[in-house]
Design a protein around this motif. Sequence first.
Motif, PDB file in Angstrom:
ATOM      1  N   ILE A   4       0.847  -1.206   0.000  1.00  0.00           N
ATOM      2  CA  ILE A   4       0.000   0.000   0.000  1.00  0.00           C
ATOM      3  C   ILE A   4       0.883   1.256   0.000  1.00  0.00           C
ATOM      4  O   ILE A   4       0.649   2.190  -0.770  1.00  0.00           O
ATOM      5  CB  ILE A   4      -0.961  -0.004   1.217  1.00  0.00           C
ATOM      6  CG1 ILE A   4      -1.972  -1.143   1.070  1.00  0.00           C
ATOM      7  CG2 ILE A   4      -1.692   1.331   1.341  1.00  0.00           C
ATOM      8  CD1 ILE A   4      -2.761  -1.449   2.344  1.00  0.00           C
ATOM      9  N   ALA A   5       1.925   1.229   0.854  1.00  0.00           N
ATOM     10  CA  ALA A   5       2.843   2.385   0.929  1.00  0.00           C
ATOM     11  C   ALA A   5       3.515   2.620  -0.423  1.00  0.00           C
ATOM     12  O   ALA A   5       3.660   3.760  -0.874  1.00  0.00           O
ATOM     13  CB  ALA A   5       3.886   2.153   2.008  1.00  0.00           C
ATOM     14  N   THR A   6       3.913   1.525  -1.076  1.00  0.00           N
ATOM     15  CA  THR A   6       4.562   1.626  -2.391  1.00  0.00           C
ATOM     16  C   THR A   6       3.589   2.195  -3.424  1.00  0.00           C
ATOM     17  O   THR A   6       3.946   3.074  -4.208  1.00  0.00           O
ATOM     18  CB  THR A   6       5.057   0.228  -2.838  1.00  0.00           C
ATOM     19  OG1 THR A   6       6.014  -0.230  -1.892  1.00  0.00           O
ATOM     20  CG2 THR A   6       5.686   0.282  -4.215  1.00  0.00           C
ATOM     21  N   PHE A   7       2.356   1.710  -3.371  1.00  0.00           N
ATOM     22  CA  PHE A   7       1.330   2.172  -4.311  1.00  0.00           C
ATOM     23  C   PHE A   7       1.115   3.686  -4.162  1.00  0.00           C
ATOM     24  O   PHE A   7       1.132   4.427  -5.146  1.00  0.00           O
ATOM     25  CB  PHE A   7       0.029   1.399  -4.042  1.00  0.00           C
ATOM     26  CG  PHE A   7      -1.124   1.817  -4.898  1.00  0.00           C
ATOM     27  CD1 PHE A   7      -1.165   1.479  -6.248  1.00  0.00           C
ATOM     28  CD2 PHE A   7      -2.168   2.568  -4.370  1.00  0.00           C
ATOM     29  CE1 PHE A   7      -2.230   1.883  -7.049  1.00  0.00           C
ATOM     30  CE2 PHE A   7      -3.233   2.974  -5.167  1.00  0.00           C
ATOM     31  CZ  PHE A   7      -3.262   2.625  -6.506  1.00  0.00           C
TER      32      PHE A   7
ATOM     33  N   MET B 296       6.799   7.588  -9.817  1.00  0.00           N
ATOM     34  CA  MET B 296       7.804   6.557 -10.084  1.00  0.00           C
ATOM     35  C   MET B 296       7.109   5.209 -10.289  1.00  0.00           C
ATOM     36  O   MET B 296       5.900   5.076 -10.132  1.00  0.00           O
ATOM     37  CB  MET B 296       8.764   6.456  -8.892  1.00  0.00           C
ATOM     38  CG  MET B 296       9.594   7.696  -8.654  1.00  0.00           C
ATOM     39  SD  MET B 296      11.046   7.810  -9.699  1.00  0.00           S
ATOM     40  CE  MET B 296      12.226   6.867  -8.752  1.00  0.00           C
ATOM     41  N   ASN B 297       7.905   4.216 -10.653  1.00  0.00           N
ATOM     42  CA  ASN B 297       7.344   2.882 -10.836  1.00  0.00           C
ATOM     43  C   ASN B 297       8.248   1.864 -10.126  1.00  0.00           C
ATOM     44  O   ASN B 297       8.909   1.055 -10.768  1.00  0.00           O
ATOM     45  CB  ASN B 297       7.214   2.577 -12.326  1.00  0.00           C
ATOM     46  CG  ASN B 297       6.508   1.267 -12.579  1.00  0.00           C
ATOM     47  OD1 ASN B 297       5.741   0.804 -11.731  1.00  0.00           O
ATOM     48  ND2 ASN B 297       6.790   0.642 -13.709  1.00  0.00           N
TER      49      ASN B 297
ATOM     50  N   PHE C 111      11.547  10.239   4.965  1.00  0.00           N
ATOM     51  CA  PHE C 111      12.787  10.530   4.247  1.00  0.00           C
ATOM     52  C   PHE C 111      12.813   9.792   2.911  1.00  0.00           C
ATOM     53  O   PHE C 111      13.146  10.370   1.871  1.00  0.00           O
ATOM     54  CB  PHE C 111      13.983  10.115   5.108  1.00  0.00           C
ATOM     55  CG  PHE C 111      15.291  10.140   4.380  1.00  0.00           C
ATOM     56  CD1 PHE C 111      15.977  11.332   4.208  1.00  0.00           C
ATOM     57  CD2 PHE C 111      15.833   8.975   3.845  1.00  0.00           C
ATOM     58  CE1 PHE C 111      17.184  11.359   3.516  1.00  0.00           C
ATOM     59  CE2 PHE C 111      17.039   8.993   3.155  1.00  0.00           C
ATOM     60  CZ  PHE C 111      17.704  10.190   2.997  1.00  0.00           C
ATOM     61  N   GLU C 112      12.449   8.512   2.950  1.00  0.00           N
ATOM     62  CA  GLU C 112      12.483   7.692   1.722  1.00  0.00           C
ATOM     63  C   GLU C 112      11.573   8.292   0.650  1.00  0.00           C
ATOM     64  O   GLU C 112      11.937   8.336  -0.521  1.00  0.00           O
ATOM     65  CB  GLU C 112      12.006   6.266   2.031  1.00  0.00           C
ATOM     66  CG  GLU C 112      12.881   5.492   2.980  1.00  0.00           C
ATOM     67  CD  GLU C 112      14.151   4.954   2.339  1.00  0.00           C
ATOM     68  OE1 GLU C 112      14.280   5.066   1.110  1.00  0.00           O
ATOM     69  OE2 GLU C 112      15.013   4.451   3.067  1.00  0.00           O
ATOM     70  N   SER C 113      10.406   8.754   1.083  1.00  0.00           N
ATOM     71  CA  SER C 113       9.452   9.303   0.117  1.00  0.00           C
ATOM     72  C   SER C 113       9.981  10.580  -0.504  1.00  0.00           C
ATOM     73  O   SER C 113       9.854  10.792  -1.714  1.00  0.00           O
ATOM     74  CB  SER C 113       8.114   9.579   0.803  1.00  0.00           C
ATOM     75  OG  SER C 113       7.655   8.416   1.427  1.00  0.00           O
ATOM     76  N   GLN C 114      10.591  11.441   0.310  1.00  0.00           N
ATOM     77  CA  GLN C 114      11.152  12.669  -0.240  1.00  0.00           C
ATOM     78  C   GLN C 114      12.300  12.351  -1.183  1.00  0.00           C
ATOM     79  O   GLN C 114      12.435  12.953  -2.250  1.00  0.00           O
ATOM     80  CB  GLN C 114      11.658  13.592   0.875  1.00  0.00           C
ATOM     81  CG  GLN C 114      12.063  14.953   0.325  1.00  0.00           C
ATOM     82  CD  GLN C 114      12.771  15.827   1.346  1.00  0.00           C
ATOM     83  OE1 GLN C 114      13.566  15.345   2.146  1.00  0.00           O
ATOM     84  NE2 GLN C 114      12.468  17.106   1.312  1.00  0.00           N
ATOM     85  N   PHE C 115      13.092  11.375  -0.793  1.00  0.00           N
ATOM     86  CA  PHE C 115      14.214  10.931  -1.612  1.00  0.00           C
ATOM     87  C   PHE C 115      13.704  10.498  -2.998  1.00  0.00           C
ATOM     88  O   PHE C 115      14.197  10.964  -4.037  1.00  0.00           O
ATOM     89  CB  PHE C 115      14.892   9.757  -0.884  1.00  0.00           C
ATOM     90  CG  PHE C 115      16.116   9.231  -1.544  1.00  0.00           C
ATOM     91  CD1 PHE C 115      17.347   9.813  -1.316  1.00  0.00           C
ATOM     92  CD2 PHE C 115      16.051   8.142  -2.399  1.00  0.00           C
ATOM     93  CE1 PHE C 115      18.489   9.321  -1.928  1.00  0.00           C
ATOM     94  CE2 PHE C 115      17.177   7.636  -3.006  1.00  0.00           C
ATOM     95  CZ  PHE C 115      18.398   8.230  -2.778  1.00  0.00           C
ATOM     96  N   ILE C 116      12.697   9.643  -3.003  1.00  0.00           N
ATOM     97  CA  ILE C 116      12.141   9.133  -4.268  1.00  0.00           C
ATOM     98  C   ILE C 116      11.511  10.264  -5.070  1.00  0.00           C
ATOM     99  O   ILE C 116      11.661  10.344  -6.290  1.00  0.00           O
ATOM    100  CB  ILE C 116      11.112   8.013  -3.974  1.00  0.00           C
ATOM    101  CG1 ILE C 116      11.828   6.809  -3.375  1.00  0.00           C
ATOM    102  CG2 ILE C 116      10.371   7.609  -5.240  1.00  0.00           C
ATOM    103  CD1 ILE C 116      10.888   5.794  -2.739  1.00  0.00           C
TER     104      ILE C 116
ATOM    105  N   GLU D 245      16.202  -1.223 -10.320  1.00  0.00           N
ATOM    106  CA  GLU D 245      15.960  -1.974  -9.083  1.00  0.00           C
ATOM    107  C   GLU D 245      16.705  -3.305  -9.130  1.00  0.00           C
ATOM    108  O   GLU D 245      16.878  -3.890 -10.199  1.00  0.00           O
ATOM    109  CB  GLU D 245      14.466  -2.265  -8.919  1.00  0.00           C
ATOM    110  CG  GLU D 245      13.644  -1.078  -8.487  1.00  0.00           C
ATOM    111  CD  GLU D 245      12.202  -1.482  -8.185  1.00  0.00           C
ATOM    112  OE1 GLU D 245      11.802  -1.390  -7.018  1.00  0.00           O
ATOM    113  OE2 GLU D 245      11.493  -1.902  -9.115  1.00  0.00           O
ATOM    114  N   LEU D 246      17.126  -3.752  -7.968  1.00  0.00           N
ATOM    115  CA  LEU D 246      17.743  -5.069  -7.824  1.00  0.00           C
ATOM    116  C   LEU D 246      17.095  -5.774  -6.634  1.00  0.00           C
ATOM    117  O   LEU D 246      16.659  -5.114  -5.683  1.00  0.00           O
ATOM    118  CB  LEU D 246      19.246  -4.938  -7.566  1.00  0.00           C
ATOM    119  CG  LEU D 246      20.181  -4.642  -8.752  1.00  0.00           C
ATOM    120  CD1 LEU D 246      21.624  -4.557  -8.260  1.00  0.00           C
ATOM    121  CD2 LEU D 246      20.071  -5.681  -9.855  1.00  0.00           C
ATOM    122  N   PRO D 247      17.050  -7.086  -6.674  1.00  0.00           N
ATOM    123  CA  PRO D 247      16.480  -7.808  -5.520  1.00  0.00           C
ATOM    124  C   PRO D 247      17.311  -7.583  -4.262  1.00  0.00           C
ATOM    125  O   PRO D 247      18.540  -7.553  -4.330  1.00  0.00           O
ATOM    126  CB  PRO D 247      16.545  -9.283  -5.945  1.00  0.00           C
ATOM    127  CG  PRO D 247      16.797  -9.279  -7.400  1.00  0.00           C
ATOM    128  CD  PRO D 247      17.493  -8.007  -7.733  1.00  0.00           C
ATOM    129  N   ALA D 248      16.641  -7.382  -3.156  1.00  0.00           N
ATOM    130  CA  ALA D 248      17.331  -7.226  -1.872  1.00  0.00           C
ATOM    131  C   ALA D 248      16.606  -8.096  -0.843  1.00  0.00           C
ATOM    132  O   ALA D 248      15.472  -7.804  -0.479  1.00  0.00           O
ATOM    133  CB  ALA D 248      17.325  -5.770  -1.435  1.00  0.00           C
TER     134      ALA D 248
END
Lengths: 106, 228
Positions: B136-139, B147-148, B176-181, B193-196
């Motif tokens: 949900i957060a990613t969406f 972004m995608n 922070f992550e959201s502002q970064f993105i 993107e890479l798998p983590a």
Amino acid sequence: MIIKYILSGLFLLLIFYSLIRPFSGLMPRIFLFSGSLLGFLSVLGVGYTNSVANFLGIGRGADLYLYLSLITIFVFIFYSFDKFKTIEKRIIKISREVALKDIDKN
Amino acid sequence: MKNLDNVYVILPLFNESKVLDKVIDEVQSTFKNIIVIDDGSTDNSYDLLLKKDVTLIKHPINLGQGAAITTGFEYVKKIENAFAVITFDSDGQHSVDDAKEFAKTILNCEEEIIFGSRFLGNEKNIPLIKRNVLKIATFITNIITGMNLSDTHNGLKAIKKSCIKKLDLDINGYAFESQFIYQISKRKISYRELPANIIYTDYSISKGQSIRNGFIIIEDIIQSINKR
């Protein structure tokens, strides 16, 4: 009766203060001036505030105060919130500069 | 010729004395340059860190994970031989093997940033509630930022110094992550993107974000939209 004179004097002082105090913007000056003026009118007589309320399309002077109080509270909350954020950013900037100046390279 | 010595690992840390010894030893097995930002820890993390061969930056007070990472960025900007950084969580939930893969990729790829995604690999590892909250957060973040990404709140990233110089980050808390993105999107910075793989332990889950923090994240995102 004495309280009426005291309050009238206080509101008049506030009106004067709102005109001479340096503000960062126009809005705080308008807020203080209009609030003090309404306060002064309400001390003189409820009829005056009712007249202002009628002029603005609000039924009673008491309702006008209620609306203005709500607006004032919300403006104050948002202003304070914004101010806190600004102060927080300044603290972080200072802390970061201190931290970067005092790096412990082992 | 660029190699792993040109990649700096940024480890933001707050009260991680239980796991930091193990985490730092693991990171040091692969990376030479480690920058630890102690974000005002109140346990004995700082004392333990003094015994480690790392660059140690200490915030005098707790400022938030975002602020700690930004401090690391500010430091790396001034390092001449730094080509890229890896941001790595200090609670032991990231894999050093993944970080190494990220480092190798960022040294050779055209993109300026690599986002880690736990949804590109074995997503069944993720606890069910957390998986759904993250989706949900990613969406929401993707909608707001344009972004995608498949995982917008993953701490493992590889970022070129050229990219760091383009950013102007000032959110210090959860968003922070959201502002970064958002800034990556606005500045049209290239990414992949890479798998983590995330190692979920009772400890790392207890240190994670609660669902209620989502409201603060949304509030901060809205504020960050005004910032170019």
